[in-house]
Write a protein that holds these residues in place. Structure first.
Motif, PDB file in Angstrom:
ATOM      1  N   GLY A 119       3.113   2.440   3.137  1.00 32.80           N
ATOM      2  CA  GLY A 119       4.552   2.323   2.950  1.00 32.80           C
ATOM      3  C   GLY A 119       5.114   3.386   2.029  1.00 32.80           C
ATOM      4  O   GLY A 119       4.376   4.080   1.316  1.00 32.80           O
ATOM      5  N   GLN A 120       6.434   3.525   2.038  1.00 32.58           N
ATOM      6  CA  GLN A 120       7.143   4.425   1.127  1.00 32.58           C
ATOM      7  C   GLN A 120       6.575   5.845   1.163  1.00 32.58           C
ATOM      8  O   GLN A 120       6.360   6.477   0.125  1.00 32.58           O
ATOM      9  N   VAL A 121       6.320   6.337   2.361  1.00 33.26           N
ATOM     10  CA  VAL A 121       5.741   7.675   2.518  1.00 33.26           C
ATOM     11  C   VAL A 121       6.715   8.732   1.997  1.00 33.26           C
ATOM     12  O   VAL A 121       7.878   8.765   2.409  1.00 33.26           O
ATOM     13  N   GLY A 122       6.239   9.576   1.107  1.00 29.17           N
ATOM     14  CA  GLY A 122       7.091  10.619   0.559  1.00 29.17           C
ATOM     15  C   GLY A 122       7.193  11.827   1.470  1.00 29.17           C
ATOM     16  O   GLY A 122       8.282  12.335   1.728  1.00 29.17           O
ATOM     17  N   LYS A 123       6.052  12.281   1.978  1.00 30.37           N
ATOM     18  CA  LYS A 123       6.011  13.428   2.875  1.00 30.37           C
ATOM     19  C   LYS A 123       5.157  13.096   4.088  1.00 30.37           C
ATOM     20  O   LYS A 123       4.086  12.494   3.955  1.00 30.37           O
ATOM     21  N   PHE A 140       0.862  -1.175   0.000  1.00 28.80           N
ATOM     22  CA  PHE A 140       0.000   0.000   0.000  1.00 28.80           C
ATOM     23  C   PHE A 140       0.898   1.224   0.000  1.00 28.80           C
ATOM     24  O   PHE A 140       1.373   1.681   1.039  1.00 28.80           O
ATOM     25  N   ALA A 141       1.156   1.711  -1.202  1.00 28.03           N
ATOM     26  CA  ALA A 141       2.082   2.826  -1.365  1.00 28.03           C
ATOM     27  C   ALA A 141       1.846   3.427  -2.742  1.00 28.03           C
ATOM     28  O   ALA A 141       1.513   2.713  -3.699  1.00 28.03           O
ATOM     29  N   GLY A 142       2.033   4.740  -2.857  1.00 27.02           N
ATOM     30  CA  GLY A 142       1.976   5.406  -4.146  1.00 27.02           C
ATOM     31  C   GLY A 142       0.715   5.101  -4.936  1.00 27.02           C
ATOM     32  O   GLY A 142      -0.409   5.220  -4.444  1.00 27.02           O
ATOM     33  N   ALA A 143       0.909   4.668  -6.185  1.00 23.72           N
ATOM     34  CA  ALA A 143      -0.203   4.485  -7.120  1.00 23.72           C
ATOM     35  C   ALA A 143      -1.196   3.423  -6.681  1.00 23.72           C
ATOM     36  O   ALA A 143      -2.354   3.419  -7.135  1.00 23.72           O
ATOM     37  N   THR A 144      -0.802   2.512  -5.811  1.00 25.30           N
ATOM     38  CA  THR A 144      -1.727   1.465  -5.371  1.00 25.30           C
ATOM     39  C   THR A 144      -2.829   2.011  -4.464  1.00 25.30           C
ATOM     40  O   THR A 144      -3.761   1.286  -4.126  1.00 25.30           O
ATOM     41  N   LEU A 145      -2.722   3.294  -4.086  1.00 29.68           N
ATOM     42  CA  LEU A 145      -3.746   3.916  -3.244  1.00 29.68           C
ATOM     43  C   LEU A 145      -4.800   4.659  -4.055  1.00 29.68           C
ATOM     44  O   LEU A 145      -5.705   5.272  -3.495  1.00 29.68           O
ATOM     45  N   ALA A 146      -4.708   4.592  -5.379  1.00 35.69           N
ATOM     46  CA  ALA A 146      -5.678   5.253  -6.243  1.00 35.69           C
ATOM     47  C   ALA A 146      -7.056   4.610  -6.107  1.00 35.69           C
ATOM     48  O   ALA A 146      -7.183   3.424  -5.778  1.00 35.69           O
TER      49      ALA A 146
END
Length: 280
Positions: A68-72, A33-39
């Motif tokens: 995961g992989q939190v950017g900000k 659950f990170a980035g584009a998978t949260l669309a």
């Protein structure tokens, strides 16, 4: 849906919590659950899966941060009128924005390290917002469309570092383990109104914080819109929206966390965190 990440730190797998409270393994369907998978489209695909077709996971498994992989990792300060009053500060005209280092992120029930030299490690129960779609120059009335879901955040703070060590608040906010997120990410379709959620925090069984998102100074939609005027918000970014009164700094006399203390906190419908304080 209630989405989560389980397993050893650094090797978490995606999962979900079914209606019966069983954790189900989603790793055969999605990487994380990170980035584009949260669309919205990806979440709709997951929603169509029958949870009973997924492997069950042991109930005592460790839960990692729910994203995961939190950017900000963006935080809003002084966002409850009664908390600003206990801090002796005026309500801001615009949202007060600061950042926590993403290295502070940990699982909801992981031990919390009191950093070396700390004399004022404090607690803050907060509503967390996870972005699911890029937001840039977003109007307030469309802001919530950019949310993947909501979660519990404990915005731990070392007040001496924060207020007396010069510079921005980030020094007192970014210590390792000072950002428990989860236990799960509750998708926005399950949260009818993010401005009507009860929240609480207890230390060693004593309740210190007992508030509601109804008393936010700037609501979630306003915060998202405001932030998007200054920076694009990306899928997987986390916004911690402020805390109600009852923090340790606001007690008379002041009261702070020490090794061995146990903290419990929760936000209505979003789950509960349980943490033990340990020496860092």
């Amino acid at each position: 849906m209630k989405l989560l990440r389980f397993g050893p730190a650094g090797a978490e797998k995606p999962g979900l919590l079914d209606d019966g409270g069983t954790i189900r393994d989603l790793s055969s369907v999605i990487d994380d659950f990170a980035g584009a998978t949260l669309a919205d489209t990806k979440l709709a695909e997951l929603r169509a899966i029958d949870p009973e077709t997924l492997p069950a996971v042991a109930p005592d498994v460790r839960l990692g941060a729910c994203v995961g992989q939190v950017g900000k990792f963006i935080c809003i300060g002084l966002n409850y009128a009664d908390h600003a009053a206990e801090a002796g500060m005026d309500l801001p005209q615009e949202p007060v924005v600061f950042f926590k280092a993403t290295s502070a992120i940990c699982g909801a029930n992981d031990d919390i390290e009191i950093p070396r030299g700390s004399i004022k490690t404090d607690w803050e129960v907060e509503l967390g917002v996870v972005i699911g779609k890029t937001a840039k120059y977003v109007d307030r009335d469309r802001a919530l469309d950019h949310v993947a879901g909501y979660c519990v955040v404990n915005d731990l703070s070392e007040r001496d570092f924060q207020l007396h060590r010069s510079g921005q608040w980030v020094k007192g906010k970014s210590c390792d383990t000072f950002g428990p997120i989860g236990p799960w990410l509750v998708t926005r379709d399950e949260v009818a109104n993010p401005q009507d959620l009860e929240m609480y925090l207890e230390v060693n069984g004593k309740r210190y914080q007992d508030g509601s998102t109804r008393t936010m100074h700037f609501d979630v939609a306003t915060v998202i819109s405001h932030l998007s005027q200054f920076m694009s918000l990306q899928p997987g970014d986390v916004i911690s929206t402020g805390t109600p009164p009852g923090v340790g700094m606001g007690q008379k006399p002041e009261c702070y966390l020490k090794a061995g203390d146990r903290v419990e906190l929760g936000v209505e419908g979003l789950g509960v965190q349980l943490q033990k304080m340990v020496a860092g």
